[in-house]
Scaffold this motif. Sequence first.
Motif, PDB file in Angstrom:
ATOM      1  N   GLU A   1     -17.251  -8.131  -5.349  1.00  7.75           N
ATOM      2  CA  GLU A   1     -17.064  -7.013  -5.482  1.00  7.75           C
ATOM      3  C   GLU A   1     -18.093  -6.172  -5.376  1.00  7.75           C
ATOM      4  O   GLU A   1     -18.114  -4.808  -5.393  1.00  7.75           O
ATOM      5  CB  GLU A   1     -16.440  -6.567  -6.751  1.00  7.75           C
ATOM      6  CG  GLU A   1     -15.007  -7.259  -6.840  1.00  7.75           C
ATOM      7  CD  GLU A   1     -14.175  -7.148  -8.180  1.00  7.75           C
ATOM      8  OE1 GLU A   1     -14.356  -5.915  -8.888  1.00  7.75           O
ATOM      9  OE2 GLU A   1     -13.858  -7.837  -8.871  1.00  7.75           O
TER      10      GLU A   1
ATOM     11  N   THR B   1       0.806  -1.152   0.129  1.00  7.28           N
ATOM     12  CA  THR B   1      -0.047   0.059  -0.056  1.00  7.28           C
ATOM     13  C   THR B   1       0.892   1.480   0.172  1.00  7.28           C
ATOM     14  O   THR B   1       2.172   1.267   0.491  1.00  7.28           O
ATOM     15  CB  THR B   1      -0.999  -0.072   1.135  1.00  7.28           C
ATOM     16  OG1 THR B   1      -0.157  -0.154   2.447  1.00  7.28           O
ATOM     17  CG2 THR B   1      -2.053  -1.148   1.380  1.00  7.28           C
TER      18      THR B   1
ATOM     19  N   MET C   1      -7.316  -4.197  -2.550  1.00  9.75           N
ATOM     20  CA  MET C   1      -8.252  -5.339  -2.234  1.00  9.75           C
ATOM     21  C   MET C   1      -9.121  -5.835  -3.439  1.00  9.75           C
ATOM     22  O   MET C   1      -9.433  -6.886  -3.251  1.00  9.75           O
ATOM     23  CB  MET C   1      -9.231  -4.780  -0.972  1.00  9.75           C
ATOM     24  CG  MET C   1      -8.686  -4.558   0.210  1.00  9.75           C
ATOM     25  SD  MET C   1      -8.412  -5.898   0.986  1.00  9.75           S
ATOM     26  CE  MET C   1      -9.825  -6.821   1.239  1.00  9.75           C
TER      27      MET C   1
ATOM     28  N   SER D   1      -2.987   1.786  -3.837  1.00  9.20           N
ATOM     29  CA  SER D   1      -3.791   2.072  -2.671  1.00  9.20           C
ATOM     30  C   SER D   1      -4.369   0.749  -1.937  1.00  9.20           C
ATOM     31  O   SER D   1      -4.530  -0.263  -2.847  1.00  9.20           O
ATOM     32  CB  SER D   1      -5.073   3.030  -2.976  1.00  9.20           C
ATOM     33  OG  SER D   1      -5.996   2.513  -4.138  1.00  9.20           O
ATOM     34  N   TRP D   2      -4.959   0.938  -0.736  1.00  8.51           N
ATOM     35  CA  TRP D   2      -5.464  -0.379  -0.286  1.00  8.51           C
ATOM     36  C   TRP D   2      -6.874  -0.766  -0.829  1.00  8.51           C
ATOM     37  O   TRP D   2      -6.905  -1.800  -1.023  1.00  8.51           O
ATOM     38  CB  TRP D   2      -5.729   0.293   1.287  1.00  8.51           C
ATOM     39  CG  TRP D   2      -6.802  -0.726   2.184  1.00  8.51           C
ATOM     40  CD1 TRP D   2      -8.137  -0.838   2.100  1.00  8.51           C
ATOM     41  CD2 TRP D   2      -6.188  -1.897   2.577  1.00  8.51           C
ATOM     42  NE1 TRP D   2      -8.476  -2.004   3.132  1.00  8.51           N
ATOM     43  CE2 TRP D   2      -7.221  -2.541   3.279  1.00  8.51           C
ATOM     44  CE3 TRP D   2      -4.753  -2.605   2.793  1.00  8.51           C
ATOM     45  CZ2 TRP D   2      -7.119  -3.904   3.947  1.00  8.51           C
ATOM     46  CZ3 TRP D   2      -4.759  -3.671   3.251  1.00  8.51           C
ATOM     47  CH2 TRP D   2      -5.829  -4.378   4.186  1.00  8.51           C
ATOM     48  N   ASN D   3      -7.552   0.072  -1.292  1.00 10.70           N
ATOM     49  CA  ASN D   3      -8.756  -0.113  -1.887  1.00 10.70           C
ATOM     50  C   ASN D   3      -8.656  -1.027  -3.405  1.00 10.70           C
ATOM     51  O   ASN D   3      -8.988  -2.079  -3.655  1.00 10.70           O
ATOM     52  CB  ASN D   3      -9.591   1.172  -2.429  1.00 10.70           C
ATOM     53  CG  ASN D   3     -10.346   1.820  -1.384  1.00 10.70           C
ATOM     54  OD1 ASN D   3     -10.203   1.073  -0.052  1.00 10.70           O
ATOM     55  ND2 ASN D   3     -10.667   3.014  -1.280  1.00 10.70           N
ATOM     56  N   ASP D   4      -7.383  -0.558  -4.028  1.00 13.27           N
ATOM     57  CA  ASP D   4      -7.118  -1.131  -5.350  1.00 13.27           C
ATOM     58  C   ASP D   4      -6.617  -2.507  -4.939  1.00 13.27           C
ATOM     59  O   ASP D   4      -6.684  -3.433  -5.769  1.00 13.27           O
ATOM     60  CB  ASP D   4      -6.058  -0.356  -6.190  1.00 13.27           C
ATOM     61  CG  ASP D   4      -6.717   0.902  -6.859  1.00 13.27           C
ATOM     62  OD1 ASP D   4      -8.005   0.648  -6.943  1.00 13.27           O
ATOM     63  OD2 ASP D   4      -6.163   1.981  -7.257  1.00 13.27           O
TER      64      ASP D   4
END
Length: 368
Positions: free
Chosen positions: A336, A54, A110, A105-108
């Motif tokens: 998702e 991240t 995940m 990023s953390w969202n990407d």
Amino acid sequence: MKNQLWQLMLIQFKEFYREPGALFWSFAFPVLMSLGLGVAFSSKKEIQRTVAITECHQKQSCKLDSFLQTDTKLIKPTRDGHPRYEKTIENKQLGNTTYHFIVTSWNDAMVHLKRGNISLIMTDEGDSVKYHFDPINPDAQLSYLHISSMIKHQKVFEQSENIVALDKAGTRYIDFLIPGLIAMGIMSSCLWGISYGLIEKRAKKLLRRMIATPMKKSFFLISQLVTRLVFTFLETVILVLFAWLVFDVTIQGSLIALFLVFLSGNLVFIGIGILISSRTSKTEIGNGLISAVTMPMMVLSGIFFSYYNFPDWSITVIQKLPLTVFADSIRSIFVEGAGIVQVLPGVLILTLTGFVFFVVGLKIYKWH
């Protein structure tokens, strides 16, 4: 008596080897498949694994950045434009393992984890590094052991690392697997249920008798489509209920979107099934044709593991396979939370492809 037995066996052998298609699908095709899979999996001396790191916003305290700068090399960015670093662990006996570290990023990260593109996420906590992964995933465990050893050897962190088990719905391997099994089950049910059944009817002269009646040919094929939809719907419901009760696998996205994907996936494989069964009356050839369609897609389309494990040049081709589009669409709904808008391109591709196969199969169909 012995002569009779010999003559009967001789007849069976002659019937078999006089059919070139049966010879090819029985002997040549398995050899070709083993050659292709052997080259893909046996001769590959280097294993590649991808890990996400991240992004760190306080650069002065980002020790993972120091690790990347000193112990890895910067290579070509990902398709999304994220920086990518490479580190190879050499082992003459077991083969080399190359790790790709994607900074995102953390969202990407995940999203990549849920899609099976990566199995482990690393976060910089200042004095320690956290490893986020599914503890029952063997690839994630091995990646953790390798990378943890590298981090400890560099001695950039004062405290020991922390492991964060990802056991929430959507982040586990079982959440990745179930949608793939649904897609594969529908493909197998459509191709074997329709193609083999129609070929067997042609071999027994049943189709010739049926068209001698006032039966409309298109109605006959549409009836195959409708009955197969009922069977695959029941199969899917049973698998989803089992996964929910036993593994707590849930559908996070739209049920309407899932229904549309289900219909389009059935259409494409029913269309392929009609086309496969359109000409031959030999069950041996039919078995070979069905295997030639199902086996490569079962291996390549990301059912049991991510297709990003294959070489980069092949991924674009793999993503266009019907089973890949189908499995990816189901998986996006399950893990998702995708809706109708997100799955609509895949639905249109599958529906159009299935319609084309169905029309072509109907045009060239051999009824006797």
